[in-house]
Write a protein that holds these residues in place. Structure first.
Motif, PDB file in Angstrom:
ATOM      1  N   THR A  68       0.818  -1.208   0.000  1.00 11.48           N
ATOM      2  CA  THR A  68       0.000   0.000   0.000  1.00 11.48           C
ATOM      3  C   THR A  68       0.854   1.261   0.000  1.00 11.48           C
ATOM      4  N   LEU A  69       2.012   1.220   0.644  1.00 10.92           N
ATOM      5  CA  LEU A  69       2.921   2.365   0.615  1.00 10.92           C
ATOM      6  C   LEU A  69       3.412   2.621  -0.812  1.00 10.92           C
ATOM      7  N   VAL A  70       3.791   1.560  -1.504  1.00 14.85           N
ATOM      8  CA  VAL A  70       4.249   1.710  -2.890  1.00 14.85           C
ATOM      9  C   VAL A  70       3.123   2.252  -3.763  1.00 14.85           C
ATOM     10  N   GLY A  71       1.906   1.741  -3.577  1.00 14.84           N
ATOM     11  CA  GLY A  71       0.768   2.246  -4.348  1.00 14.84           C
ATOM     12  C   GLY A  71       0.515   3.714  -4.088  1.00 14.84           C
ATOM     13  N   ALA A  72       0.582   4.133  -2.829  1.00 13.80           N
ATOM     14  CA  ALA A  72       0.364   5.536  -2.487  1.00 13.80           C
ATOM     15  C   ALA A  72       1.449   6.422  -3.084  1.00 13.80           C
ATOM     16  N   VAL A  73       2.690   5.962  -3.047  1.00 12.54           N
ATOM     17  CA  VAL A  73       3.795   6.751  -3.617  1.00 12.54           C
ATOM     18  C   VAL A  73       3.633   6.880  -5.129  1.00 12.54           C
ATOM     19  N   LEU A  74       3.259   5.806  -5.799  1.00  7.82           N
ATOM     20  CA  LEU A  74       3.069   5.867  -7.250  1.00  7.82           C
ATOM     21  C   LEU A  74       1.926   6.813  -7.618  1.00  7.82           C
ATOM     22  N   LEU A  75       0.835   6.764  -6.867  1.00  2.00           N
ATOM     23  CA  LEU A  75      -0.265   7.691  -7.134  1.00  2.00           C
ATOM     24  C   LEU A  75       0.152   9.139  -6.869  1.00  2.00           C
ATOM     25  N   ALA A  76       0.921   9.362  -5.811  1.00  2.97           N
ATOM     26  CA  ALA A  76       1.392  10.711  -5.517  1.00  2.97           C
ATOM     27  C   ALA A  76       2.280  11.237  -6.640  1.00  2.97           C
ATOM     28  N   ARG A  88       2.899  14.903 -11.279  1.00  2.00           N
ATOM     29  CA  ARG A  88       3.164  15.120 -12.712  1.00  2.00           C
ATOM     30  C   ARG A  88       2.081  15.958 -13.379  1.00  2.00           C
ATOM     31  N   THR A  89       0.895  16.006 -12.800  1.00  2.00           N
ATOM     32  CA  THR A  89      -0.168  16.829 -13.377  1.00  2.00           C
ATOM     33  C   THR A  89      -0.035  18.295 -12.988  1.00  2.00           C
ATOM     34  N   PHE A 121      -5.570  19.156  -6.372  1.00  2.00           N
ATOM     35  CA  PHE A 121      -4.148  18.793  -6.382  1.00  2.00           C
ATOM     36  C   PHE A 121      -3.527  18.988  -5.012  1.00  2.00           C
ATOM     37  N   TYR A 122      -3.616  20.218  -4.491  1.00  2.00           N
ATOM     38  CA  TYR A 122      -2.961  20.504  -3.217  1.00  2.00           C
ATOM     39  C   TYR A 122      -3.656  19.803  -2.047  1.00  2.00           C
ATOM     40  N   GLY A 164      -8.936   9.678  -6.310  1.00  2.00           N
ATOM     41  CA  GLY A 164     -10.041  10.599  -6.560  1.00  2.00           C
ATOM     42  C   GLY A 164      -9.573  11.896  -7.179  1.00  2.00           C
ATOM     43  N   ALA A 165      -8.457  12.413  -6.688  1.00  2.00           N
ATOM     44  CA  ALA A 165      -7.898  13.642  -7.263  1.00  2.00           C
ATOM     45  C   ALA A 165      -7.477  13.425  -8.711  1.00  2.00           C
ATOM     46  N   LEU A 166      -6.857  12.280  -9.001  1.00  2.00           N
ATOM     47  CA  LEU A 166      -6.458  11.993 -10.383  1.00  2.00           C
ATOM     48  C   LEU A 166      -7.665  11.879 -11.304  1.00  2.00           C
TER      49      LEU A 166
END
Length: 113
Positions: free
Chosen positions: A19-27, A32-33, A48-49, A76-78
């Motif tokens: 889950t940490l890796v998933g959260a980091v990848l989503l962040a 990047r946006t 975003f913020y 959700g933000a993405l």
């Protein structure tokens, strides 16, 4: 410790790392946006913020070793930012950070065989 307890600790560790890796990848995808933010208006900036602050802030709905709530906020933000980008493109507006669209020549390209 018994074998079952060790197994439980190992499985919990693997889930926490996943889950940490998933959260980091989503962040990373949310960051990047950032180059598109000037064209997305106030709603895009808040999404975003807000997502980044929620992810970094130590007070969460779930304890920090469980990053599922962080992943939900980032996803959700993405989704929201992606919809804003598609809405702007459909309106024909050029977003900052986006390459210029190539002119449509009307020709159909055929694959080379």
């Amino acid at each position: 410790m018994s074998r079952e307890a060790w197994l439980l600790v190992v499985v919990a560790g693997i889930v926490a790392i996943a889950t940490l890796v998933g959260a980091v990848l989503l962040a990373i995808r949310v960051v990047r946006t950032r180059r598109l933010l000037t064209g997305l208006g106030a709603g895009g900036k808040v999404a975003f913020y807000g997502a980044l602050i929620y992810t970094i802030f130590p007070v969460d709905l779930l304890p920090d070793p469980i990053y599922l709530d962080d992943m939900g906020v980032l996803a959700g933000a993405l989704i929201y930012l992606t919809r804003l980008v598609h809405k702007r493109r459909a309106a024909g507006r050029q977003l900052p950070g986006q390459p210029d669209a190539p002119p449509d020549t009307g020709r159909v390209r055929r694959p080379v065989s």
